[in-house]
Scaffold this active site. Structure first.
Site, short mmCIF file in Angstrom:
data_model
loop_
_atom_site.label_atom_id
_atom_site.label_comp_id
_atom_site.label_asym_id
_atom_site.label_seq_id
_atom_site.Cartn_x
_atom_site.Cartn_y
_atom_site.Cartn_z
NE ARG A 1 24.04 -0.33 60.39
CZ ARG A 1 24.78 0.53 60.59
NH1 ARG A 1 25.12 1.90 59.49
NH2 ARG A 1 25.66 0.08 61.09
CG HIS B 1 20.95 -8.68 56.01
ND1 HIS B 1 22.17 -8.08 54.87
CD2 HIS B 1 21.45 -8.87 56.94
CE1 HIS B 1 22.94 -7.42 55.46
NE2 HIS B 1 22.73 -8.42 56.79
C1 LIG Z 1 24.59 -8.18 61.26
S1 LIG Z 1 24.19 -7.54 63.10
C2 LIG Z 1 23.96 -5.29 62.58
C3 LIG Z 1 23.97 -4.99 64.36
C4 LIG Z 1 23.58 -3.26 63.86
N1 LIG Z 1 22.00 -3.17 63.30
C5 LIG Z 1 23.80 -2.65 62.69
O1 LIG Z 1 23.17 -2.35 61.36
O2 LIG Z 1 25.06 -1.97 62.23
C6 LIG Z 1 22.47 -8.24 63.56
C7 LIG Z 1 22.71 -7.46 65.09
O3 LIG Z 1 21.39 -8.50 65.74
C8 LIG Z 1 21.68 -9.18 66.96
N2 LIG Z 1 20.86 -10.01 67.54
C9 LIG Z 1 20.54 -11.45 66.60
N3 LIG Z 1 20.16 -12.19 67.53
C10 LIG Z 1 19.33 -11.03 67.81
C11 LIG Z 1 17.95 -11.59 69.21
N4 LIG Z 1 17.47 -13.08 68.76
N5 LIG Z 1 17.28 -10.27 69.75
C12 LIG Z 1 18.21 -8.66 69.96
N6 LIG Z 1 19.56 -9.00 69.26
C13 LIG Z 1 19.45 -10.27 68.32
C14 LIG Z 1 23.12 -9.52 67.18
O4 LIG Z 1 23.29 -9.53 68.12
C15 LIG Z 1 23.80 -7.91 66.18
O5 LIG Z 1 24.09 -7.16 66.33
#
Ligand SMILES: C[S@@+](CC[C@H](N)C(=O)[O-])C[C@H]1O[C@@H](n2cnc3c(N)ncnc32)[C@H](O)[C@@H]1O
Length: 454
Positions: free
Chosen positions: A340, A344
């Protein structure tokens, strides 16, 4: 040759739109009446979630009003209004920053509050504040009930004592706003225009370094109170995300058939601190859940879960695991890999890498569920329900936010919201296919990807 609609065609379109507005308005009125008769104690979640009929009526009204204005307004006037409509945003940003909604919270609806008193409380020159507020009153956010006296309108009332919403509105006033300015030059730069490097977006042009948005926000700096820690904007971002997540989540829980997953395993990839899984684990006690995110986020998740729902962790029904989604997926054969608001944030190549690791871990009947805004192409998509004619297939003005949000993704991450066709193209490169899209009432869609088309 110039193709202009004839007067007869324009009249026909206008009359059809009026008919649509009439019918949709009756649906809205019926819903209001039912609400008045209905039980008072609905949960906040139920209150926010419109019925499917109401959701459809609102889309039609918004699309039809947009088209109605376009047909009837003088074109230069309309273009001029669009060209400077960022001042509408600016006026709202100022009102949110000044917490005008809270200042007016207990003010008599007929008397209003004298602008000099508001001005004194928020520290803005009274005459200038009057002009900002009048700009908003003109579009029905606040009301000037008698000269220089302001009160709430039904819309502005929602902002009272609503810090999540205030932060969500303010989010658009900070780096994203400065990035829109840089986007203007960036898109015409012969080299940079072709870059899909997330470190070469308008965000970096605006902040003057090469950090990704979250790296920038988490960067330790000296804050206004003299302490050293993450930038103060990080608080606004975190609050904003909770607010927007809650608002769209209710529709996502209601409009995707989660019960059908039974006692399956769902891996929430890039799941943040596990907000979605917290809801899912309470609503669907048979599901087994794994939240994956970066180590720092998982550490925060552990604290939150031990406070909110320790049994789920202690019984092993929910697991919190640090995992980089650009590395091979350690949980193999899960029933669902859920993403989620993840894809994007990334350009196509990165999305292919994320999906390819999931494809590699999937059993033949595993699926990937992508929850994101779905861009409905203006000319329609075979995957999505088209609006009734003469509205454009994507409901026109009703779809505006998805498109402007897509541009926000361009400005901040060099990334994008995708049409079903764009997601299919990315999925195919990772060995997956779009099977079906559940269009949720909150503006996001849940797209099912599988290894094979059935
Ligand atoms: C926009 S947030 C969405 C969080 C959650 N899925 C939600 O819908 O509330 C994007 C998430 O991707 C995580 N993220 C970014 N790069 C990542 C990586 N290389 N591996 C795992 N998670 C990552 C960030 O820490 C963040 O929690």
């Amino acid at each position: 040759a110039r193709i202009a609609m004839s007067a007869t065609d324009r009249a026909k379109t206008l009359r059809t739109l009026i008919g649509m507005l009439n019918d949709a308005s009756e649906v809205v009125i019926k819903e209001w009446e039912a609400e008045e008769r209905g039980p008072i104690n609905t949960t906040p979640e139920q209150t926010r979630l419109a019925s499917p009929a109401m959701f459809e009526a609102r889309r039609i009204i918004s699309g039809a009003c947009g088209m109605f204005l376009d047909i009837t307004q003088e074109p230069t006037t309309r273009l001029t209004e669009v060209a400077n409509s960022f001042f509408l945003s600016r006026a709202l940003h100022i009102a949110a920053k000044a917490k005008i909604a809270d200042v007016l919270s207990n003010v008599d609806e007929n008397e209003g509050l004298l602008v000099d008193i508001i001005a004194m409380k928020v520290g803005i020159n009274a005459q200038k504040l009057t002009r900002v507020l009048r700009t908003l009153c003109t579009i029905h956010i606040f009301r000037e009930v008698k000269p220089y006296h302001f009160a709430h309108s039904p819309t502005s009332r929602v902002m009272i004592d609503n810090e999540y919403l205030r932060c969500w509105l303010l989010l658009h006033a900070m780096e994203i706003y400065s990035a829109t300015d840089k986007l203007f030059d960036l898109l015409f730069d012969p080299v940079k225009t072709n870059s899909y490097n997330p470190r070469e977006s308008a965000w970096q042009e605006a902040t003057g370094d090469n950090l990704l948005p979250y790296e920038y926000l988490e960067q330790h700096v000296e804050r206004p109170d003299g302490s050293v820690g993450p930038r103060p904007q990080l608080d606004i971002w975190s609050h904003a995300m909770v607010g927007v997540g809650r608002a769209s989540a209710a529709a996502m829980y209601a409009d995707y058939p989660w019960e059908a997953l039974g006692c399956g395993t769902l891996v929430d990839v890039g799941g943040g601190v596990g907000g979605t899984c917290l809801d899912l684990s309470r609503k669907f006690p048979n599901l087994r859940l794994v939240v994956q995110d970066r180590l720092e986020t998982i550490r925060k998740a552990e604290t939150i879960w031990m406070h909110e729902y320790p049994e789920a962790i202690q019984t092993g029904r929910v697991r919190l695991v640090a995992h980089d989604f650009f590395a091979p997926q350690p949980i193999r054969d899960a029933d669902v890999y859920f993403l989620r608001y993840v894809l994007h944030d990334w350009p196509d190549d990165e999305c292919v890498a994320i999906l390819a690791h999931l494809r590699e871990a999937m059993k033949p009947d595993s699926m990937v569920l992508v929850a994101d805004h779905v861009i409905h192409p203006t000319a329609g998509s075979a995957y999505l329900k088209s609006a009734p004619s003469p509205l454009p297939p994507n409901y026109g003005s009703a779809h505006q936010f998805e498109n402007t949000h897509d541009l926000a993704m361009m400005a901040t991450h060099n990334a994008m919201e995708r049409t079903p066709e764009m997601l299919e193209a990315v999925a195919v490169r990772a060995g997956l296919h779009v099977i079906k899209i559940w269009e949720c009432r909150g503006g996001i869609g849940v797209t099912e990807l599988r290894r094979d088309v059935a």
